[in-house]
Design a protein around this motif. Structure first.
Motif, short mmCIF file in Angstrom:
data_model
loop_
_atom_site.label_atom_id
_atom_site.label_comp_id
_atom_site.label_asym_id
_atom_site.label_seq_id
_atom_site.Cartn_x
_atom_site.Cartn_y
_atom_site.Cartn_z
N VAL A 514 26.05 55.91 27.32
CA VAL A 514 25.16 54.59 27.78
C VAL A 514 23.88 54.70 28.17
N HIS A 515 23.70 55.70 29.07
CA HIS A 515 22.32 56.08 29.35
C HIS A 515 21.34 56.62 28.12
N SER A 517 21.84 55.79 24.93
CA SER A 517 21.68 54.61 23.99
C SER A 517 20.61 53.62 24.51
N LYS A 518 20.85 53.29 25.79
CA LYS A 518 19.71 52.38 26.35
C LYS A 518 18.14 52.93 26.42
N ARG A 519 18.05 54.37 26.52
CA ARG A 519 17.00 54.76 26.53
C ARG A 519 16.37 54.93 25.18
N GLN A 521 17.22 52.89 22.43
CA GLN A 521 16.92 51.53 22.15
C GLN A 521 15.54 50.98 22.55
N LYS A 522 15.18 51.34 23.87
CA LYS A 522 14.17 51.16 24.43
C LYS A 522 12.92 51.86 23.74
N THR A 560 25.59 49.40 24.66
CA THR A 560 25.31 49.64 25.99
C THR A 560 26.34 48.72 26.67
N HIS A 561 27.38 48.38 26.24
CA HIS A 561 28.38 47.52 26.96
C HIS A 561 29.61 48.51 27.32
#
Length: 719
Positions: A514-515, A517-519, A521-522, A560-561
């Motif tokens: 999750v960390h 994928s968030k970074r 995507q950002k 991210t969920h």
């Protein structure tokens, strides 16, 4: 440990490509401590650099840790994490820390960094066991291992992305304590990796060993290298002429390079004169294998430890020896720091004992000394005769505590819980889908607790596991890791529909990444806003061997969920291990993933970012017939198929609907049918199945046959 093979297909091979394995390592709640034996210690004197003194410990848990030494105490400073197997040795070279591992690599670190690896050196074909360095030449490091290989590395050249050519000329060595610079030996090509980039480099090859190399020592100037292995103690004249002396066992070289101490499995310590090319003294001090040596700066006294769990101090000239201390575990390495001798053992803690390293004669003045014999059986015989010495010190002055290593584990039938036992005897229950201990049972019987926690449920084996690193390592391989599904209701997912199924591997990967994928995507959004449209494309998906029909092409991106049952701790986050694009595996905490890791397995990325994964066969075939003597009609023709996790009450509802097509299942007149399990046409075993049992559970624990399941139903009216 699982050795990660190349993800690429062999040229001309007809075998299907083996995809990269994805592993995650569960860390203990106190990740500032080691959780396995300590293989090596390195002391850094901070006076030259104007910093504190530090000691570095390398462990079988695959990490190194830095400890700051102040006023007789040691405090945690940093974790160095990148190796994927045991750290076997480490050495300080200037302001660089060099480590070697059973993962076949050497790694270079900045001693004062936050723990990030700066370079990975790959050349060895097997476990790398030992290192040596020249004190007055901060560029030279030698490495040896189980492959019988000894390489000498020029760190300046290795850390520069330009291949360096070396003259392969060999000069004759006139005696044992002088010789050509190591850079005149032959060289082979090697791979150096830094931040995902590789370049060629040629380390020097020191030949001579046919068997494994377990010890190395180098003189201060880096002109003499001594190596020890499993070969019988002897001097090979032709190898002496090439500048390499072969001695069996552990090695310690004096600053001049003339004298060498060795410790070996025959319990002996030997002093060698390299100029005379022979052993000049033998010391029978220990009762078992000698695994650790440390000398005073003058090389007049030696501290030794080994399998007999004892540390001895021996005067090399007078042969006087004294038992300094005893430990509860075999001793693997010693490091002398002024008046403290640091002791590493097979335990996860590090112990500091008084040593009087500056004035060792003070230890002998305390009494209890004896003269070391010169035959290996003399100490063992003396011990049997009851003349064992008494240790000078009873308790260590400093202890750097570790965490007990996991030595036993059992995967529970629900395939989410794992029962473990550690070296302290404590039994714990882990939930591996979120990497947490959910219950600590204390010191109880492991077998009894395993029986107590047994559940009659059947879930496919979607992961494998080992505890080689002293902690749990969970291995995922595609496509079999996607075989396990459970109902969302069983995980208490709020608002979930009754029939909603959860794929355990998919949700676990989402929680782990999750960390990342968030970074990612950002980062992609930032790149797109700057007009770089290519950055957002996932190139790795082009390598997917699965056609669209073989994947679950979910439209919604849940990258991210994360469901609560799959949320991993950020305080003691797990680490992931996978094969890098340059051919070598790497290890990183999930919270340290920055989204730029392009060499994650494509199938993990596809699952997390695009909600796609291979569809395993999760169906169970069965036949449904009326029980013998039952007035109920036959409602099916041929074999039925349903998900393996389908509950028996769903089968009963299906029968109700077929027998009462015009009635509402929720009315007061609903008829409920129990289900009897029968073999063929005869009811050899009458058993009403629990409504909460799944088809897979019935097949595994009741049917117990390879043929398709046969269920019989009978009419049992109930309110």
């Amino acid at each position: 440990m699982h050795r990660v093979g190349s993800a690429g297909n062999t040229t001309g091979s007809t075998r299907p490509r083996k995809e990269k394995r994805f592993t995650y390592v569960l860390n203990d709640a106190d990740d500032k401590k080691h959780c396995a034996g300590i293989n090596c210690l390195s002391y850094l004197n901070g006076s030259a650099s104007g910093t504190s003194d530090y000691i570095f410990s390398g462990s079988r848990d695959g990490t190194l840790k830095r400890w700051e030494l102040n006023d007789g105490d040691a405090s945690f400073s940093a974790t160095f994490e990148s190796h994927v197997d045991w750290v076997n040795d480490s050495i300080i070279v200037g302001q660089k820390l060099v480590s070697c591992s059973s993962d076949t690599t050497l790694k270079v670190w900045n001693c004062f960094s936050d723990g990030a690896c700066t370079r990975t050196l790959r050349q060895h074909s097997d476990y790398v066991i030992c290192l040596a360095a020249a004190e007055k030449n901060s560029n030279i490091v030698a490495s040896g291992g189980l492959g019988g290989e000894v390489f000498i590395w020029d760190l300046d050249a290795a850390l520069t992305p330009v291949a360096k050519s070396v003259d392969a000329k060999e000069d004759e060595l006139p005696n044992g304590n002088s010789g050509p610079a190591l850079t005149t030996l032959c060289n082979v090509s090697s791979s150096i990796t830094s931040n995902g980039q590789s370049h060629a480099y040629s380390p020097i090859t020191a030949k001579g060993h046919k068997d494994s190399v377990y010890a190395l020592a180098m003189n201060d100037t880096g002109t003499l290298l001594v190596s020890g292995g499993t070969e019988k103690d002897r001097i090979k004249e032709h190898e002496i002429e090439r500048g390499t002396l072969i001695i069996s066992g552990l090695l310690l070289l004096d600053s001049s390079g003339r004298y060498c101490l060795s410790g070996s499995s025959d319990s002996m310590i030997r002093l060698w004169d390299l100029g005379q090319q022979r052993c000049i003294h033998s010391y029978a001090v220990h009762t078992d294998s000698v695994w650790a040596l440390a000398s005073t700066p003058s090389f007049a006294h030696v501290y030794s430890g080994g399998r007999d769990q004892s540390v001895y101090l021996t005067d090399l000239s007078t042969r006087e020896s004294v038992l300094l201390c005893t430990n509860e575990h075999p001793i693997l390495q010693l490091s002398l720091q002024d008046d403290t001798i640091w002791v590493a053992t097979t335990d996860s803690s590090v112990y500091g004992w008084p040593a009087e390293g500056c004035t060792p004669q003070k230890v002998f003045e305390k009494g209890g000394s004896f003269l070391a014999g010169n035959l290996s059986f003399s100490r063992a015989r003396a011990s049997l005769e009851g003349s064992a010495p008494v240790p000078v010190y009873k308790e260590p002055s400093v202890v750097i505590p570790g965490v007990p290593a996991i030595i036993q584990h059992e995967i529970m039938n629900n395939r989410r819980h794992v029962l473990t036992k550690d070296t302290s005897g404590s039994v714990k229950l882990w939930e591996i889908t979120r990497g947490a201990v959910i219950e600590d049972f204390g010191k109880v019987s492991f077998e009894d607790k395993k029986k107590e926690l047994f559940e009659m449920v059947s879930i496919p084996a979607w992961f494998t596991m080992d505890a080689r690193l002293g902690c749990l390592s969970v291995h995922l391989d595609t496509p079999q890791c996607f075989a396990a599904e459970i109902y969302a209701m069983d995980l208490n997912v709020a608002g979930a529909q009754e029939d909603l199924k959860i794929n355990l591997a998919q949700e676990t990967l989402r929680g782990l990444l999750v960390h990342w994928s968030k970074r990612k995507q950002k980062s992609n959004s930032h790149s797109l806003s700057n007009g770089d449209g290519s950055t957002g494309k996932d190139v790795s998906l082009k390598e997917s061997p699965h056609p669209k029909s073989d994947v679950d092409d979910g439209s919604e991106n849940h990258a991210t969920h994360v469901l609560p049952s799959f949320e991993f701790s950020t305080v003691s986050p797990p680490s992931i291990i996978t094969e890098g694009s340059s051919g070598g595996p790497w290890r990183k905490r999930i919270t340290d993933l920055d989204g730029t890791e392009a060499d994650l397995p494509w199938w993990c990325v596809d699952c997390v970012m695009h909600n796609r994964y291979p569809k395993e066969n999760t169906k169970c075939g069965f036949y449904l017939h009326p029980a013998e003597g039952s007035p109920a009609p036959n409602i099916t023709q041929g074999k039925l198929s349903a998900p393996r996790i389908l509950r028996i009450h769903k089968v009963a509802n299906y029968v109700v609907e077929k027998l009462n097509p015009d009635k509402d299942g929720g009315s007061e007149n609903t008829i409920f049918y129990g289900i009897d399990i029968c073999y063929a046409k005869q009811c050899l075993l009458k058993q009403v199945l629990s409504p909460e049992m799944s088809l897979a559970t019935v097949r595994t624990y009741i049917w117990k046959k390879p043929e398709d399941l046969i269920l019989h139903y009978r009419m049992v009216q109930s309110r």
